[in-house]
Design a protein around this motif. Structure first.
Motif, short mmCIF file in Angstrom:
data_model
loop_
_atom_site.label_atom_id
_atom_site.label_comp_id
_atom_site.label_asym_id
_atom_site.label_seq_id
_atom_site.Cartn_x
_atom_site.Cartn_y
_atom_site.Cartn_z
N THR A 70 10.40 5.91 -6.23
CA THR A 70 8.89 6.30 -5.37
C THR A 70 8.17 6.10 -6.04
OG1 THR A 70 10.27 8.27 -4.74
CG2 THR A 70 7.74 8.40 -4.30
N GLU A 71 7.47 5.62 -6.69
CA GLU A 71 6.92 4.86 -7.09
C GLU A 71 6.45 3.51 -7.22
OE1 GLU A 71 4.42 8.04 -8.03
OE2 GLU A 71 2.37 6.94 -8.24
N ASP A 72 7.58 3.31 -7.47
CA ASP A 72 7.18 1.72 -7.41
C ASP A 72 6.75 1.32 -5.93
OD1 ASP A 72 10.23 0.63 -9.25
OD2 ASP A 72 7.99 0.49 -10.01
N VAL A 74 5.26 3.24 -3.63
CA VAL A 74 4.46 3.80 -3.50
C VAL A 74 3.43 2.04 -3.34
CG1 VAL A 74 2.25 4.02 -4.07
CG2 VAL A 74 4.16 6.23 -3.50
#
Lengths: 174, 219
Positions: free
Chosen positions: A41-43, A45
């Motif tokens: 997810t953070e990638d 984002v």
């Protein structure tokens, strides 16, 4: 967003922080719905934030912002999903037990002398040879072998698995 | 999502990224999308006409055809399709712009429908000679190759977020430009012929555009 186009740093930063919080929820949900690993997810984002920043001049201030943001977010999620599926297809998912069993010699081949093993291993292509020697013959862990050979751990595991298949084929013909 | 040490570290990376992006805020050189698309369309038309003149030559009765209804009809149909496809392409290059394909294609559909209704659906549908269909479709498709490449190149100035759709609109625009160029040499003057075979050729170019676009204009 207007602040981003005019160079007002603090409001723009606040906008990006708020945007990232919303993106985190949306993207985590989308990855879950698509059956993909939510740890990415953070990638995703970060990719969306970079896309919004680098394409900010394409937003016409006379038009609403949300459809513009949604379109870019959707594009990046689809792109990331495609990439993650390709990566997942290449990964070999084995449990730790299954990995361990691969390192234990098959009893049928216990009669082979070290020179026989060395001869078989030398028939492998260069990279696979190096991996087999490092892991199976010298006893390094996949992580250690990866560091030593300048490869990723995943690549070492893939190369090791393919080498064993190849050795089995060569040994079977011998 | 659970806050594991790994996630906390990734979130800090995101926070750092935001700081760096905020430092770089400010006006950008706005991509000249409209000017690029208009210029590209004109260049693409020149490319289509040049290709047609390489493959074939103007009809010998061009003067007479210009004064009849046939050539203005073909040129008008292709021009309306060019206008509609251009608008769809432009919108597809702007994130969040909703493309209204039906309303943008309605004028050309009405014109072709009116022509077919007046002439009758079977009048000249297979063309003036037995190779008419092959010649027509083949020439339009060949004349659309250069325009398609030009329009896909122009799309990179925009921010297309639905690549297959953008590629399809670029293909339809390129096909219509090819059709307009071909209408100078085409001896098949039936409305039904234009409505069926010109449109089929343009649809093929649209499909090609939709297939190749993701590989060429992804960002």
């Amino acid at each position: 967003m207007r602040a981003g186009q005019t160079g007002s740093r603090a409001p723009y930063e606040a906008f990006l922080v708020e945007l990232s919080a919303s993106l985190r929820r949306i993207i985590a949900h989308q990855l879950f719905c698509l059956g993909l690993n939510a740890s990415e997810t953070e990638d995703v984002v970060q990719e969306v934030l970079i896309a919004v920043h680098s394409r900010r001049s394409s937003w016409d201030q006379k038009r609403p912002l949300l459809p513009w943001l949604n379109a870019i977010t959707r594009y990046k999620i689809v792109d990331a999903a495609r990439r993650l599926r390709r990566t997942e297809a290449r990964n070999i998912h084995l449990t730790d037990n299954e990995w361990e069993r691969m390192f234990i010699a098959d009893e049928a081949h216990v009669h082979q002398s070290p020179t026989d093993v060395d001869r078989l291993v030398s028939l492998l292509p260069g990279k696979q040879q190096a991996v087999i020697r490092a892991v199976a013959l010298e006893g390094h862990s996949p992580e250690q072998a990866a560091r030593h050979l300048g490869m990723s751990e995943g690549a070492v595991r893939v190369a090791f698995h393919r080498s064993l298949i190849r050795l089995a084929a060569i040994g079977g013909k011998a | 999502m659970m806050k594991t040490p790994h996630n906390v570290e990734r979130r800090q990376q995101t926070a750092d990224l935001i700081s760096r992006l905020a430092e770089k805020s400010g006006p950008q050189l706005k991509p000249l999308l409209d000017q690029t698309l208009v210029g590209a369309t004109m260049l693409a038309l020149v490319g289509a006409v040049a290709t047609v003149f390489v493959i074939t030559q103007p009809r010998t009765d061009l003067g007479l055809a210009l004064t009849s209804w046939a050539m203005p009809f073909k040129a008008s149909a292709m021009s309306l399709l060019i206008g509609g496809a251009f608008a769809m392409l432009r919108c597809s290059a702007m994130p969040g712009c909703a493309v209204r394909s039906a309303s943008l294609l309605l004028p050309v559909v009405l014109l072709l429908g009116t022509g077919v209704a007046i002439e009758g659906p079977n009048a000249g549908i297979f063309g003036a000679h037995r190779f008419s269909i092959l010649t027509c479709m083949g020439t339009i498709i060949l004349a659309s190759i250069v325009p398609l490449a030009i329009m896909l190149g122009a799309l990179r100035r925009g921010v297309p977020t639905r690549l297959h759709a953008s590629g399809a609109y670029a293909g339809i625009l390129a096909g219509a430009l090819g059709g307009l160029a071909y209408s100078i040499t085409c001896i098949n003057d039936s409305a039904a012929f234009v409505a069926l075979w010109y449109v089929a050729a343009i649809a093929i170019v649209g499909a090609v555009g939709a297939i190749v676009a993701p590989k060429l204009i992804a960002w």
